[in-house]
Enzyme design. Structure first.
Site, PDB file in Angstrom:
ATOM      1  N   GLY A  10     -17.075  33.703 -77.209  1.00 32.89           N
ATOM      2  CA  GLY A  10     -18.209  33.502 -78.098  1.00 32.89           C
ATOM      3  C   GLY A  10     -17.979  34.026 -79.502  1.00 32.89           C
ATOM      4  O   GLY A  10     -18.624  33.570 -80.453  1.00 32.89           O
ATOM      5  N   GLU A  19     -11.619  32.269 -70.492  1.00 33.65           N
ATOM      6  CA  GLU A  19     -12.667  32.018 -69.494  1.00 33.65           C
ATOM      7  C   GLU A  19     -12.144  31.595 -68.125  1.00 33.65           C
ATOM      8  O   GLU A  19     -12.767  31.894 -67.095  1.00 33.65           O
ATOM      9  CB  GLU A  19     -13.647  30.970 -70.032  1.00 33.65           C
ATOM     10  CG  GLU A  19     -14.599  31.494 -71.106  1.00 33.65           C
ATOM     11  CD  GLU A  19     -13.961  31.548 -72.485  1.00 33.65           C
ATOM     12  OE1 GLU A  19     -14.602  32.056 -73.416  1.00 33.65           O
ATOM     13  OE2 GLU A  19     -12.809  31.082 -72.631  1.00 33.65           O
ATOM     14  N   ASP A  48     -16.410  27.813 -73.352  1.00 27.89           N
ATOM     15  CA  ASP A  48     -17.717  27.387 -73.849  1.00 27.89           C
ATOM     16  C   ASP A  48     -17.903  27.835 -75.286  1.00 27.89           C
ATOM     17  O   ASP A  48     -16.941  28.066 -76.008  1.00 27.89           O
ATOM     18  CB  ASP A  48     -18.818  27.938 -72.938  1.00 27.89           C
ATOM     19  CG  ASP A  48     -19.012  29.442 -73.079  1.00 27.89           C
ATOM     20  OD1 ASP A  48     -17.996  30.166 -73.196  1.00 27.89           O
ATOM     21  OD2 ASP A  48     -20.161  29.896 -73.085  1.00 27.89           O
ATOM     22  N   GLY A  85     -19.257  36.754 -75.284  1.00 28.95           N
ATOM     23  CA  GLY A  85     -20.573  37.059 -74.745  1.00 28.95           C
ATOM     24  C   GLY A  85     -20.531  38.284 -73.863  1.00 28.95           C
ATOM     25  O   GLY A  85     -19.473  38.673 -73.352  1.00 28.95           O
TER      26      GLY A  85
END
Length: 405
Positions: free
Chosen positions: A150, A173, A181, A101
């Site tokens: 992502g 992360e 995530d 992301g």
């Protein structure tokens, strides 16, 4: 819209009715004078009965933003509904498939107080990931280059993932004060042994052969052979996964991962990362380091000690819960965790991690809490709790699209 039964027929080898042979060649590259600028961030190519989505932010390593997530979702839905299209492909432009992301963009939005825009990003991308994971047509992701966060989320839930000699996979992360995530708590937790805990907590990188070894990738090919693979896929007139797989195998390469590096240390990895707490995992690694003087153990310890203590505890619990949940349950929970992470109510580690690694690049984040001992159970529990009575949860079309386990 085709029913889910169609997918199960395909996956069980029962052929669908043959495609018409009158397909028109299709190729689309946005006209800068006419197309929306956002459209150029996801290009479309296609020929015969396939379509290819090209992530096209090479300057940002194809990092996903809200508009890209929305465009991908619209494209994939329209392709799924089009009876002339048998399968879809996703790839990236430049030296990355997708670096994850757009976390710097999120950092800027948070600092401007635009939390609702951040929530919209997570809702959009997570919804697309669910679409990929329940897609009714075969889909192929070509993971040539950097594939992180992502980027793994929008590819690994799909049917085929092609790794190359340029592939670099990671879920880093914890090093930016966040949690694994984008569906990572589902696909990492379902890896053999304790690979998932290791990758989630350390953010360590895997290469293409290692992705094959642990099941994150389904096929491997040298990057130089990708034009042949794409040409072969472009000639197919099918929606049959076995035909697509045969084409991938024709131009791909069989590999026998070398017995070195991480693959040589599977027993040690499982021994250390099988423990119930982060503290116990670190103790086990310290014991192994003292006993064996293995540089892998010491470097793994170093990475854990660089990560956010709160993130480490949150991620370990997330992976352990994901092992017993479906994809949709993981995404709903991760959305809740992401909103908690960006709100700053528990800790400001997310913004601090991005500042230290991506913005000011001093690589000296000031984590809060600064140590594992100071991370309370209540802090971790809050990540997994409903945000508030008024805060809506992530809504996924589970009644229309069954999540795979």
């Amino acid at each position: 819209m085709q029913s889910l039964k169609v997918l199960w027929r395909r996956r069980s080898g029962i052929r669908s009715p043959p495609f018409p042979t009158h397909h028109r060649a299709f190729s689309y590259v946005p006209n800068p004078a006419a197309a929306n600028d956002f459209d150029s961030e996801v290009l479309v190519e296609g020929e015969g009965c396939s379509r290819t989505a090209i992530l096209n932010r090479p300057h940002a390593l194809n990092a996903l933003n809200t508009s890209m997530g929305a465009r991908l979702q619209n494209l994939y839905k329209s392709w799924e509904e089009n009876p002339d299209i048998g399968f879809v492909v996703m790839k990236g432009s430049g030296r990355a498939f997708c670096a994850g992301g757009d976390i710097v963009g999120l950092y800027n939005l948070i600092n401007k107080g635009r939390i609702e825009d951040c929530k919209e990003f997570f809702r959009t991308v997570y919804s697309f990931i669910y679409l990929v994971g329940t897609y009714l047509k075969p889909n192929v992701a070509i993971l040539d280059g950097i594939t992180m966060g992502g980027g793994a989320g929008v590819s690994i839930p799909g049917m085929f993932r092609v790794a190359t000699d340029r592939t670099v996979f990671a879920t880093p992360e914890t090093l930016i004060g966040f949690h694994t995530d984008a569906g990572a708590s589902f696909h990492l937790s379902h890896l053999p042994g304790y690979w998932g805990e290791y990758l989630a907590l350390t953010g360590e990188k895997l290469n293409g052969p290692e992705m094959i070894a642990c099941g994150l990738a389904t096929h491997y090919a040298p990057s130089a052979k990708l034009p042949l693979i794409e040409e072969g896929l472009g000639k197919l007139v099918t929606d049959d996964p076995s035909v697509i797989e045969a084409s991938l195998e024709q131009y791909g390469s069989l590999i026998s991962p070398a017995n070195r590096g991480l693959l040589q240390r599977i027993e040690t990895l499982d021994k250390c990362f099988s423990h119930g707490t982060v503290e116990e995992i670190i103790d086990a690694l310290e014991s192994e380091t003292a006993r064996t003087q293995d540089p892998w153990c010491s470097s793994t310890l170093k990475r854990l000690k660089e990560a956010s203590p709160l993130s480490l505890k949150v991620c370990l619990r997330s992976i352990r819960e994901g092992r017993f949940q479906t994809l949709d349950q993981c995404l709903v929970r991760e959305y809740r965790m992401s909103v908690q992470g960006i709100s700053g109510q528990i800790s400001n580690d997310f913004c601090e991690g991005i500042r230290a690694r991506m913005v000011e690049k001093d690589y000296a984040p000031k984590w809060n809490p600064p140590s594992l001992e100071e991370v309370s159970s209540d802090m971790v529990d809050q990540y997994f709790s409903p945000i508030s009575e008024l805060e809506p949860e992530l809504e996924l079309p589970t009644t229309l699209r069954e999540a795979f386990t």
